[in-house]
Design an enzyme around this catalytic site. Structure first.
Site, PDB file in Angstrom:
ATOM      1  N   ARG A 184       4.475  36.525   8.474  1.00 11.46           N
ATOM      2  CA  ARG A 184       3.630  37.460   7.712  1.00 11.46           C
ATOM      3  C   ARG A 184       3.109  36.824   6.415  1.00 11.46           C
ATOM      4  NH1 ARG A 184       8.008  41.389   9.628  1.00 11.46           N
ATOM      5  NH2 ARG A 184       6.872  42.578  11.207  1.00 11.46           N
ATOM      6  N   TYR A 198     -11.787  42.580   9.802  1.00 15.01           N
ATOM      7  CA  TYR A 198     -12.378  43.755   9.133  1.00 15.01           C
ATOM      8  C   TYR A 198     -11.454  44.251   8.041  1.00 15.01           C
ATOM      9  CZ  TYR A 198      -9.240  46.214  12.371  1.00 15.01           C
ATOM     10  OH  TYR A 198      -8.142  46.632  13.089  1.00 15.01           O
ATOM     11  N   PRO A 199     -12.040  44.755   6.965  1.00 13.39           N
ATOM     12  CA  PRO A 199     -11.243  45.330   5.889  1.00 13.39           C
ATOM     13  C   PRO A 199     -11.044  46.825   6.130  1.00 13.39           C
ATOM     14  CG  PRO A 199     -13.500  45.263   5.202  1.00 13.39           C
ATOM     15  CD  PRO A 199     -13.473  44.746   6.617  1.00 13.39           C
ATOM     16  N   LYS A 202      -6.978  53.231   3.268  1.00 11.64           N
ATOM     17  CA  LYS A 202      -6.405  54.500   3.690  1.00 11.64           C
ATOM     18  C   LYS A 202      -7.122  55.591   2.895  1.00 11.64           C
ATOM     19  CE  LYS A 202      -3.091  53.246   6.572  1.00 11.64           C
ATOM     20  NZ  LYS A 202      -3.349  53.349   8.015  1.00 11.64           N
ATOM     21  N   HIS A 225       2.296  53.462  14.808  1.00 11.73           N
ATOM     22  CA  HIS A 225       1.140  52.577  14.874  1.00 11.73           C
ATOM     23  C   HIS A 225       1.586  51.200  15.389  1.00 11.73           C
ATOM     24  CE1 HIS A 225      -2.974  51.814  14.031  1.00 11.73           C
ATOM     25  NE2 HIS A 225      -2.793  51.066  12.960  1.00 11.73           N
ATOM     26  N   GLN A 238      -1.823  39.354  15.013  1.00  8.51           N
ATOM     27  CA  GLN A 238      -2.510  39.898  13.850  1.00  8.51           C
ATOM     28  C   GLN A 238      -1.949  39.416  12.526  1.00  8.51           C
ATOM     29  OE1 GLN A 238      -1.944  44.136  13.473  1.00  8.51           O
ATOM     30  NE2 GLN A 238       0.113  43.881  12.690  1.00  8.51           N
TER      31      GLN A 238
END
Lengths: 303, 303, 303, 303, 303
Positions: A184, A198-199, A202, A225, A238
C-alpha cells in the site's frame, strides 16, 4: 468577519506554540512533549505519488519529432535512469484529452515532479501539453483491519472463537499484513497491459454526508466494499492514494487490469456498493495501456 | 486517513492473491480456482468503441488544405483501408464545437485509437483539433431478457402460459436473441443519413439514486424504456456502449436516424420514461450527417 | 453491465425490425405497417435552425480586415445570396463573448451549416472564432391548443357554451391557427432592432421534475405561461425551437424586441410563472442588435 | 414536443398581433390600445450598462506597448472624448484574471459597446484579451417604496400616524425620491478609490425559490436587506443593474468603496440577510482600483 | 424588476447620504456622526494578501530562459528588493496546473499586485502564464474569543471560577492575544518546506446553511474546529484571509507544514468537524515547496 478554521481559542499551558505563529526551532518539543522531527519534504509514512497526462501539441508539429526531442522523451520516461524516481510507469491513453500518461512514486516530491519537468524542458516542452494531473501520497488506510479487528470479523462471520481454524487464519493475516501494507505504501506496479485512473471524493451533501457518519458505519461500508473487490483477485490490482489537502480530490484510484474489460466490470460492480452508490463522487477517468516511451512515440506516429 | 476502495479485509484461504498486490504469472489459477486468461487488451466479450469529434483549425488555414493533407485525411477515414478498424463511419457535424466526427469499433483499442492518431499525425495534425471524444466498450446489457424472462414477461402481459402462441413467440425470440446480441456487440453501422451521439449517467442524488434501487425495479424500468423505443422501429437504430471505469460517463448512446427529426422525437419521448425522467443525466449532444472524407472536406470548404 | 436505453425486450410479431438492428431497405413497411419515408436529412415537419455567435480574433489582426476578407464576410451573411438559406439574420452582439451572431433556418441542415462554413473558410476563417452555437428544429408544440381545446378553454374561462360569441372566437381561431403554425415552423424574422437568444431545459431535479408531471398539469402551466406573454403583443415576438437530441439544451428561445427594454421585461415577468420559476433552467444569454455584415464590420472597427 | 414559452392560446379580440408573429407597422396600437413607441435600441426607462474586464496579452509582448497602442488605449478610456459614452470609469484590477476593467453607461448600447471595440481595434487589439464582461440596464426596482409605502413603513416601525414627525419625514422622502431614482437610472460614478463588481441570481432551488415567494415577502426581505446597507452610508455606494434576458445573471452589483475594507465588510454583513443567505447566488467577483488609462499602463509596466 | 440589494427604504434623519448616491467630501461625518477616514486603498485593519500561481509557457521556449529573463524573474521574487512588499514567499508547485506560486502581503494593494506585474512585464511575461490567483485581506475573525469569552470557556470546560489557575490562564491569554492577533493581521511566514493553499466557502444550501445559523452556534462549531487544529501545534501553521466581496470564494486558507504529510493529515482530520463536514465548500488545492527564484528555475530546468 470570520476565519473558518481559526487557530484561536487554544487554551492551556501545553500550547506554547501557536499553529498560526512562527515555528520554533526544528526538533523542539511538540504539543504533547514528544520531539518533532526535522522539517522535511519526505513523509515519515508514505510516498509521494503523481499521475500526469499529456497530449502532443500537434498544432506545432509540421513533421515527426526531432531526434533530439525523441531522445529527451525516452530519457524522461526511462524507469531505470540515473535520477529516476523509485517507481515510474508509462501508458498510451485512449481519447482526445491525452496521448500518454505517466505514474510516478518516490519519497521525495521533487524527484516525482522532476519527471514532469524533464518532459516539459526545452526543446521537447514546445510539443507537449500537460492536460491533467493529480498529486497524492500513499498511506495505510484507517479502514485496514488490525489483527484484533480481523479476528473479530472472522467470529462475526460465523467462525468459532478460539478454534484452530480461526487461529490459523489470524496467524496467516498477521504474516500477510506487513506485506500488504508495504504494497500500500511502496507498491510494485504490475506489468498488466491496461490501467484506469480517476480521483474521487466522499460526498458531503445533505442526506448523504460521509463525514458525519460514525467510524463504525464507515468502517462497515468499507469492509463490504473491499469484499466486492475480492471477486477480481488476479484480474485487477489497485492503489488508493490520498490527495486530501494537496490536490482537488480526496483520493486517487489506480486500477491495473489483466484486461481492460475487468476495469469496466469492477467499477460497475462497485458502484452498487453503498460506499460508492450513495457517497462516491468521481472525477475524470483516464484509461491507459502500458507502453514504453518508444511505443508511445510509435503509437502517436511521431517517431 | 482512508482508502475509499481498500483491498483490505479479504479473509479466507481462497484469496492468495491480493488485488492490490503484485500480479502472479499469467494463466495461474484465479480467485475461484478457474485459470485466468492471458493478460490482453482484447476483451473476451465486447469490442472497443470510440467517438471522436474534431474541428478544423481555421485560425491556421490561410488557404484550402494542401493536397498532401487532403490525402492523409481521406486515408485516415477510409473504412476499408488496410489497417482500418472493423467499423468506421464518418459524419459532418452541426454546430460550432466540431466540423466532423468519427465512430470506430474494433477488438483492439490500439486499432481504434490509430484512426485518431492518423488524423493528428503531421502534417495534417497542424490543422485539426480534437474537440471531444468518448471511449467505451460494447456489451450485452444485464437488462436484456433471457429466454425464460422473456416467456415470463409474455405471460405477465396477459398471454396464456403453455399456449402455442407463447411457444411460438418464445421460439422466435430464441432465434432472434443471438442475432440481436451480435448486433449489440459487433454492430453493423446503418447507412442512414443522420445520427446523434451523447453520453449519460444514471443519477445517484439523494431521492433519485439508481444504484440503490433493487435489480427488479431497475429491470422493470428498463423494460418500459425499451417499450418506448419500439415505436421507432425502422426509424431509429441504436447502440449503447459502456464507459464505466474508462471514460467520464457511464454510457455512450449512439442513435442512427432515417431522418434527423426522428432523433429529436425519440429522445423527447424517452425523456418521459421514469428511467430517464428521474434518473437520466445527459452529457453533450452531437448531431452528425453521414459523409465520406471527401464530402466533409467539401462541406467545410477546404477541398 | 447495463444498457440504459436497450432495444431489448420487444416482444410481438409487429416488431420485425430491431431499432438496434440493421435498417432494412428504404421505403419498406414500418412498425405499424405504414410505409416509411425515404431516408432524408429534410424533416417532414419543421425546419433546421441554427444560432451562431462569433468573435473576431483581434489577436491576429494587426490591421483592419483585408478587402478580400470583407467581401467574403458580406457574401456569407447576405440573406439573398444565391445559396443562402431560407432565413438568415445577423446581429452585432453586446459583451465580450461575441462580436456578432447569425440566426439561420432552412429545411436542409447542410444549407444552414454552409453559412457557418462560409464564414470560417479561408482566408476569413483565420480571423473569426465561433464562440457559441445552438442547433435546433422548429415544430408545433404539443401544448398549442387544438380547435376543440381552444373552445373548452373559452368556456372554462367563463364564456357561454354554444353562444355566438364563442362560435365567432372559435372560427377566428380556426382561421388563425394555420397562420400561427406556419409562423412556428417557417417564421418570418421581424425587422425589430433588438433580440435575445438563450437555450433552456425543464428541470428534472427531485421535487421539481417537469417530466414526471402529467400532461394536463404541464399543459395548464404552459397556458398560463402563454398568457404572461400576451402583455407583450406588439413589443416582443418569439420563436421556440427544439434542441432535444441534437444539442445540449432541450429548447432554444429567440425573442425579438421592438426595444431591448422589452426583452428584459418579458423574461423577468415570465420568470415568476410556475413553468419557469420552478422548472426553468437557463443557459447562456446573448443580446444582439440587428445589423448587416457591413454594419457589423463598421461597429467592430474592422472596415 | 413542447414549446416551453409558447405564444399559443392567446384568445380574445384584443390580441390581433401574435407575439410570435410578424410585427405590425411601427407605432400601431398595442395590446391595450395604447400606441406603441417606434422601434428603438434606446430604452424608455434606464440606461444600458456594461462592465468589461481585460488582461494584456503578455505572451505577445516582447517589449512595452508601442506609442501608437498607448495612444489608442488612452483615447479609448478617456471619459470626456468626443464619442465617449455618458459614463465611463476605469480601474486596474487585482488578480490574475484581469489587468483592468471599464464600467460604461449610456442610453445607446452601440455607444457603450464602442468603448470595447475601440480597445480591441487594431493594432492595440492584438495585445488585449477581454476576460469577462457583463451587460445590463439600469432601472428603478419594484422594491423601491412609493411615498405611500414609505409612510406605512414609518407607522409600522412605531411612529404615530398623522404626527408632524411622520409628515416631515414623508415630505423629505418625497423630495429625496426623484433624486434617488435619478441616481438609480443615470448614476454619477463616485471618485472613491476602490470598487467591486459581481453578478448575482436569486435562487430557484427546491426549498429556496425566490420566484415562488409572494411579492409581500420578497418586499419585506428586500427592505431588511436595504436596512443592512444603511450602516455603510458614506463608506459604500452601490448600483444594481439588470441583466435578466440579456446576460447570464439576473443582476449586476457595483459597489464603490471609500476603502476596499468596506467592500469586504458590507458583502460579509449582507450575506447574513435572508435575501442573500437563503436566496443569493453569486458569480465572479472582481475588485478594482480607480485609475486612468495612463495609470493602468504604468501599473502594468507597459508604458 | 427588482434590485436585489437596493439602497432604498432608508428612512430617518440620520441617513442624509445615500449609499447609492454621490459620495460627499472626504472626512465628513458618517452615518453615526463619527468622522469618516480619508478615502484610501490602505485598510485600517488588515493587510492585502494575494496568492499567485504560474506556469512557464513551455510552448514558447525552444531553449532555457535568457539571462535577461532570469534576472527579471529573480528580481521580481526577491523578498528584500527595494520595492518589495512587506511579505513575499515563493514555492515550486506540484502538478500540471502551475510550476510555481507566490504569496504576498502588504498594506497597499498596488504593492501586492506589483510583484505579479513584474513577473508579467516584458520580456519575461512572454514565457509565463498566470494559472490561478486569489486576492484577500487579513483580519481578526469574529470567532476569536475575547478575554471574557476565554474565561467563560475555561469555566464551562470544568475549571473553578475565581481560582488562581483560571486567573493565571486568563492573564496568560491576555498577554498572548495581542501577539496572536498581530500574527493574524501581519503574519511572519514560516520557513517550513511545505505549504498548501485553498479557498473555501461556507455552504448556503437548503439543509446546511451556515449563514442562517445563529452566531452562538457558529461560534461553538468554530471553537471545536480550532480544537482540532491544536493537535498540529508545531507541525502546521495557518493563515485565514478573507476574500468576501473581492474574489470568488469567501476565505483563503494557507497552511504551512513542517512536513507535507501533516498538511494531508490536518485537512483530513478537520474535514470531520461539523464546520467543515457539513458547511465547508472547497476550491482548488495547490501544494507548494518553499524555493527561491533560483531554485524554481533550477527545478523547472530553465536555468
Amino acid at each position: 468577519m470570520s476565519s473558518p478554521e481559526p487557530s484561536s481559542g487554544r487554551p492551556g499551558p501545553t500550547s506554547p506554540a501557536s499553529p498560526a505563529g512562527r515555528p520554533g526551532p526544528a526538533g523542539r518539543p511538540g504539543h504533547r512533549g514528544a520531539p518533532l522531527p526535522e522539517p522535511s519534504v519526505i513523509p515519515e509514512n508514505g510516498w509521494h505519488c503523481a499521475h500526469y497526462f499529456y497530449r502532443f501539441r500537434r498544432e506545432a508539429l509540421s513533421a515527426r519529432l526531432s531526434a533530439e526531442c525523441q531522445s529527451q522523451f525516452k530519457a524522461a520516461l526511462h524507469p531505470a535512469a540515473e535520477l529516476a524516481p523509485e517507481r515510474l510507469a508509462s501508458y498510451w491513453t485512449s481519447g482526445h484529452r491525452a496521448d500518454f500518461g505517466v505514474m510516478i512514486m518516490d519519497p521525495d516530491p521533487a524527484k516525482v515532479d522532476a519527471v514532469h519537468q524533464r518532459i516539459l524542458a526545452p526543446p521537447l516542452g514546445q510539443f507537449v501539453e500537460a492536460s491533467w494531473s493529480f498529486v497524492s501520497m500513499s498511506e495505510v488506510s484507517e479502514y485496514v483491519p488490525s489483527i484484533e479487528e480481523y479476528e473479530k470479523r472472522l467470529i462475526a462471520g460465523g467462525e468459532v472463537a478460539g478454534s484452530p481454524e480461526v487461529a490459523a487464519k489470524v496467524a496467516a493475516y498477521e504474516r500477510r499484513l506487513p506485506i500488504m501494507n508495504e504494497q500500500r505504501i511502496r507498491p510494485e506496479f504490475p506489468e498488466w497491459p491496461a490501467a484506469c485512473f480517476y480521483p474521487m471524493n466522499k460526498s458531503r451533501v445533505v442526506g448523504a454526508n460521509w463525514f458525519t457518519e460514525p467510524f463504525s458505519r464507515r468502517n462497515k461500508m468499507m469492509a463490504e466494499h473491499a469484499q466486492s473487490g475480492m471477486a477480481f483477485a488476479g484480474k485487477v490490482s489497485q492503489l488508493i492514494s490520498v490527495g486530501v489537502g494537496i490536490d482537488d480530490w480526496e483520493w486517487m484510484v489506480t486500477l491495473w487490469g489483466r484486461n481492460p474489460e475487468y476495469l469496466k466490470e469492477i467499477v460497475y460492480k462497485m458502484r452498487f456498493d453503498e460506499a460508492s452508490a450513495k457517497y462516491g463522487e468521481f472525477g475524470p477517468f483516464y484509461v491507459g495501456y502500458r507502453a514504453s516511451a518508444e511505443e508511445i512515440l510509435e503509437h502517436c506516429q511521431l517517431k
